[in-house]
Design a protein around this motif. Structure first.
Motif, PDB file in Angstrom:
ATOM      1  N   UNK A 106      19.837  68.403 104.516  1.00 19.69           N
ATOM      2  CA  UNK A 106      20.994  67.513 104.588  1.00 19.69           C
ATOM      3  C   UNK A 106      21.492  67.266 103.170  1.00 19.69           C
ATOM      4  N   UNK A 107      22.716  67.646 102.917  1.00 19.18           N
ATOM      5  CA  UNK A 107      23.306  67.553 101.572  1.00 19.18           C
ATOM      6  C   UNK A 107      24.124  66.270 101.468  1.00 19.18           C
ATOM      7  N   UNK A 108      23.742  65.410 100.538  1.00 18.79           N
ATOM      8  CA  UNK A 108      24.508  64.191 100.295  1.00 18.79           C
ATOM      9  C   UNK A 108      24.870  64.126  98.819  1.00 18.79           C
ATOM     10  N   UNK A 161      26.364  77.096 103.653  1.00 15.17           N
ATOM     11  CA  UNK A 161      25.619  78.022 104.516  1.00 15.17           C
ATOM     12  C   UNK A 161      24.116  77.943 104.212  1.00 15.17           C
ATOM     13  N   UNK A 162      23.766  77.892 102.945  1.00 13.32           N
ATOM     14  CA  UNK A 162      22.364  77.813 102.536  1.00 13.32           C
ATOM     15  C   UNK A 162      21.702  76.521 103.010  1.00 13.32           C
ATOM     16  N   UNK A 207      30.782  74.208  98.123  1.00 11.40           N
ATOM     17  CA  UNK A 207      30.974  75.645  98.181  1.00 11.40           C
ATOM     18  C   UNK A 207      30.520  76.190  99.546  1.00 11.40           C
ATOM     19  N   UNK A 208      31.198  77.236 100.060  1.00  9.02           N
ATOM     20  CA  UNK A 208      30.824  77.834 101.349  1.00  9.02           C
ATOM     21  C   UNK A 208      29.399  78.357 101.331  1.00  9.02           C
TER      22      UNK A 208
END
Length: 156
Positions: A15-17, A7-8, A2-3
């Motif tokens: 770091x999102x995995x 952004x968050x 999700x945008x």
């Protein structure tokens, strides 16, 4: 992603995995089952592989009602406690219903439990045979000091 979440995560330097849970034993069982289903579907749709969706319910029924070599019983009988009544058995259905009607529920549950125990013991024997067969094929190798060898990492 999700945008807003993107952004968050950037704002807080996160770091999102993404990953999928991996359970080797369960995934291996699912892969083995899928391989069998693919073989069944391949034989059923030999001339035209595009109509496999129509054949899938029949293939699933065949797979679930066939006795497993590992357990000696069908998955259907392990779940429901009785063998499946397939269309060819409908002639004998009245006899089966009469037998089932005369057995008290507690006795039926004991019979189901015995079937599961037999399947479990059959599975242990099968695994022991497979282990013995595998160990018979393993070659013992001796290494000399200084030889280079592959070492498996425990976390892999």
């Amino acid at each position: 992603m999700n945008k807003n979440v993107h952004h968050l995560t950037n704002w807080y330097s996160i770091s999102h995995t993404t990953f999928t849970p991996y359970y080797p034993k369960g995934n291996g069982q699912a892969e083995a089952s899928n391989k069998i289903l693919l073989k069944i579907l391949g034989k059923m749709t030999k001339e035209n592989g595009k109509r496999w969706k129509e054949k899938l319910p029949t293939a699933l029924c065949a797979h679930r009602t066939t006795k497993s070599q590992a357990t000696g019983v069908s998955t259907f009988s392990l779940v429901y406690g009785t063998e499946a009544v397939i269309p060819i058995d409908l002639v004998r259905l009245a006899v089966k219903l009469a037998e089932i009607a005369g057995i008290p529920r507690e006795d039926t549950l004991e019979i189901i439990e015995k079937m599961r125990d037999n399947a479990t013991s059959h599975n242990h024997l099968y695994q022991a045979n497979m282990k013995a067969r595998h160990e018979g094929q393993v070659k013992e190798r001796k290494f000399q000091e200084g030889e280079l060898v592959w070492k498996a990492a425990p976390h892999v």
